[in-house]
Design a protein around this motif. Structure first.
Motif, PDB file in Angstrom:
ATOM      1  N   VAL A  49       0.838  -1.204   0.000  1.00  0.00           N
ATOM      2  CA  VAL A  49       0.000   0.000   0.000  1.00  0.00           C
ATOM      3  C   VAL A  49       0.870   1.251   0.000  1.00  0.00           C
ATOM      4  CG1 VAL A  49      -1.766   1.290   1.258  1.00  0.00           C
ATOM      5  CG2 VAL A  49      -1.895  -1.202   1.158  1.00  0.00           C
ATOM      6  N   LYS A  50       1.939   1.206   0.761  1.00  0.00           N
ATOM      7  CA  LYS A  50       2.856   2.350   0.811  1.00  0.00           C
ATOM      8  C   LYS A  50       3.447   2.630  -0.560  1.00  0.00           C
ATOM      9  CE  LYS A  50       6.950   4.105   3.225  1.00  0.00           C
ATOM     10  NZ  LYS A  50       8.006   3.792   4.222  1.00  0.00           N
ATOM     11  N   TYR A  51       3.795   1.567  -1.290  1.00  0.00           N
ATOM     12  CA  TYR A  51       4.332   1.748  -2.636  1.00  0.00           C
ATOM     13  C   TYR A  51       3.269   2.358  -3.555  1.00  0.00           C
ATOM     14  CZ  TYR A  51       6.137   0.604  -7.274  1.00  0.00           C
ATOM     15  OH  TYR A  51       6.548   0.683  -8.575  1.00  0.00           O
ATOM     16  N   LEU A  52       2.026   1.865  -3.468  1.00  0.00           N
ATOM     17  CA  LEU A  52       0.950   2.418  -4.291  1.00  0.00           C
ATOM     18  C   LEU A  52       0.692   3.881  -3.943  1.00  0.00           C
ATOM     19  CD1 LEU A  52      -1.589  -0.558  -4.304  1.00  0.00           C
ATOM     20  CD2 LEU A  52      -0.108   0.190  -6.182  1.00  0.00           C
ATOM     21  N   ARG A  53       0.838   4.215  -2.672  1.00  0.00           N
ATOM     22  CA  ARG A  53       0.674   5.608  -2.263  1.00  0.00           C
ATOM     23  C   ARG A  53       1.793   6.472  -2.824  1.00  0.00           C
ATOM     24  NH1 ARG A  53       1.342   6.956   3.959  1.00  0.00           N
ATOM     25  NH2 ARG A  53       3.501   6.686   3.290  1.00  0.00           N
TER      26      ARG A  53
END
Length: 457
Positions: A358-362
């Motif tokens: 999720v952090k990467y997608l953010r």
């Protein structure tokens, strides 16, 4: 022992067995009648949320907070009944002044539709036929239309009552009107809208989408170009918003011979079987597949080209959670609708293995939310235990192409080599310096050869 004497076997008497058999026969007849009655409801479109979804996601995501619509939550005190009548009065004033239509006209319009309305609900409506049921559908439909008209143009004004008191509640109204269990049939709204519509009014669908856009914030042109489909009208407001999110254009097919880079076609395995899940983010990145945001009218318009998964940006706030979960619940219950949101939920669940994904997608700009742990939990719970037809869904090309790319041995090995070689800046700088030195050497040799072949006079 006489034949009519009670025989005991394991503590159960013959009389008990006969009574149990009789009771089970009655249950068979009752359930068969109920199943036949349910099957006969060809217009059934408003359902109770399945227990498995309530268990996975918590019941409060499917329950109204501000206002109850329809019969399912009618017995909970009919939330904000006074506000319903206030907006009903506003709607009535508008139609009386414009077309001379009053309450009795609405009642006469909907009275013949009671049976048709009841058949839209999967559960038996407990309200008895008569004034109570008619009052409910007229009041709820008029309240919704009155709410839409109040917020139609510039939104609520500080001096407008009761909107000044309800301005902060607008997101809650938007949420409650999109809950699966909190719906009335769209044709009920359409009937009242048709007899009250003014010449300059937009269509009911556009009017409704403009209201929800106070929260969704989609471009105005996206809303205005939404066209009513008389052959396939929405069955309720949730279906209307869900349908407006479905991309109009199919996913663009890739041209295998020219558009895919050469090295991604080398040693390509023959894989024509659709994989059920695509790998998570960190596995895709390890194989050289990257993710980037895509500009599109709908967050459902996912694409894959040139080794890049293109995902439209999405803000996963509380409103979006309500919308996604209730769309998934509707698609799981309603067989005759497409499963776009269900497939999208499965797609996100496949991509996200942990909060780091999720952090990467953010960081890529795909997901807008700062609480990565909460978003990861939500995506996992939303995509759990969903029934989908793996051979027929709108992201089948994306799933297939990602799987082919992921399983390409040459591309995976090439990416692994590049990662090992340039894991830090020093190997990269060394390689860059060596490449520059090589180019300078080649250039020097070329100049020397040209000078020998064509000496200066």
């Amino acid at each position: 022992m006489a034949n009519n004497c009670v025989q005991e076997e394991g503590g159960i008497t013959v009389a008990n067995l006969e009574q149990l058999a009789s009771d089970m026969e009655e249950e068979i007849k009752r359930c068969t009648r109920g199943l036949q009655s349910y099957s006969a409801k060809s217009t059934c479109c408003i359902y109770k949320v399945p227990l498995k979804l309530e268990k996975n996601n918590d019941k409060h995501w499917y329950s109204p907070r501000i206002v109850s619509i329809g019969p399912y939550h009618y017995e909970e005190g009919d939330l904000n009944r006074d506000y319903k009548y206030q907006f009903f009065g506003s709607f009535l004033s508008r139609t009386r002044a414009g077309k001379g239509i009053g309450i009795e006209d609405y009642l006469k319009k909907l009275l013949p539709l009671e049976t048709k309305v009841r058949e839209c609900y999967s559960e038996n409506v407990k309200l008895e036929s008569g004034t109570e049921f008619l009052e409910m559908i007229v009041l709820d439909a008029s309240f919704i239309l009155g709410l839409f008209y109040k917020f139609q143009d510039s939104g609520p004004h500080e001096t407008d009552e009761p909107l000044a008191l309800l301005k902060w509640r607008l997101p809650y109204f938007c949420v409650d009107l999109l809950l699966l269990e909190n719906q009335i049939p769209f044709f009920v709204l359409q009937e009242l809208f048709d007899i009250s519509k003014m010449p300059d009014d937009p269509s009911l669908s556009v009017l409704a989408l403009q209201f929800f856009n106070n929260v969704m914030q989609r471009p105005k042109e996206v809303i205005e170009r939404y066209d009513d489909n008389p052959e396939n009208p929405p069955v309720h407001l949730l279906d209307l918003v869900r349908s407006s999110l479905i991309p109009n254009d199919p996913m663009r097919p890739q041209k295998e011979e020219f558009m895919i880079p050469f090295f991604s076609r080398l040693r390509q395995k023959d894989n024509t079987t659709l994989t059920q899940f695509i790998p998570c983010i960190w596995k895709l990145r390890r194989s050289g597949i990257s993710v980037r945001p895509r500009k599109a009218d709908s967050f459902l318009a996912v694409n894959f080209e040139y080794g890049v998964v293109e995902i439209p940006s999405i803000i996963i706030d509380d409103f979006m959670r309500y919308l996604l979960l209730n769309c998934v619940a509707f698609e799981q219950c309603h067989n005759s609708c497409s499963k776009h949101v269900t497939v999208y939920a499965t797609f996100l669940c496949s991509l996200v293995d942990n909060p780091a994904d999720v952090k990467y997608l953010r960081e890529c700009g795909v997901i807008e939310n700062y609480d990565v742990d909460r978003v990861a939990d939500f995506i996992h719970s939303m995509g759990r235990d969903l029934a989908i037809d793996i051979d027929d869904f709108y992201l089948s090309r994306v799933f297939n192409d990602v799987d082919k790319h992921y399983r390409n041995d040459f591309y995976v090995k090439f990416t692994s080599f590049m990662r090992r070689s340039f894991y830090t800046q020093w190997p990269f700088l060394s390689f860059l310096a060596a490449a520059v030195l090589l180019l300078l050497t080649i250039a020097q040799a070329y100049i020397a050869i040209i000078g020998y072949v064509h000496p200066k006079k």
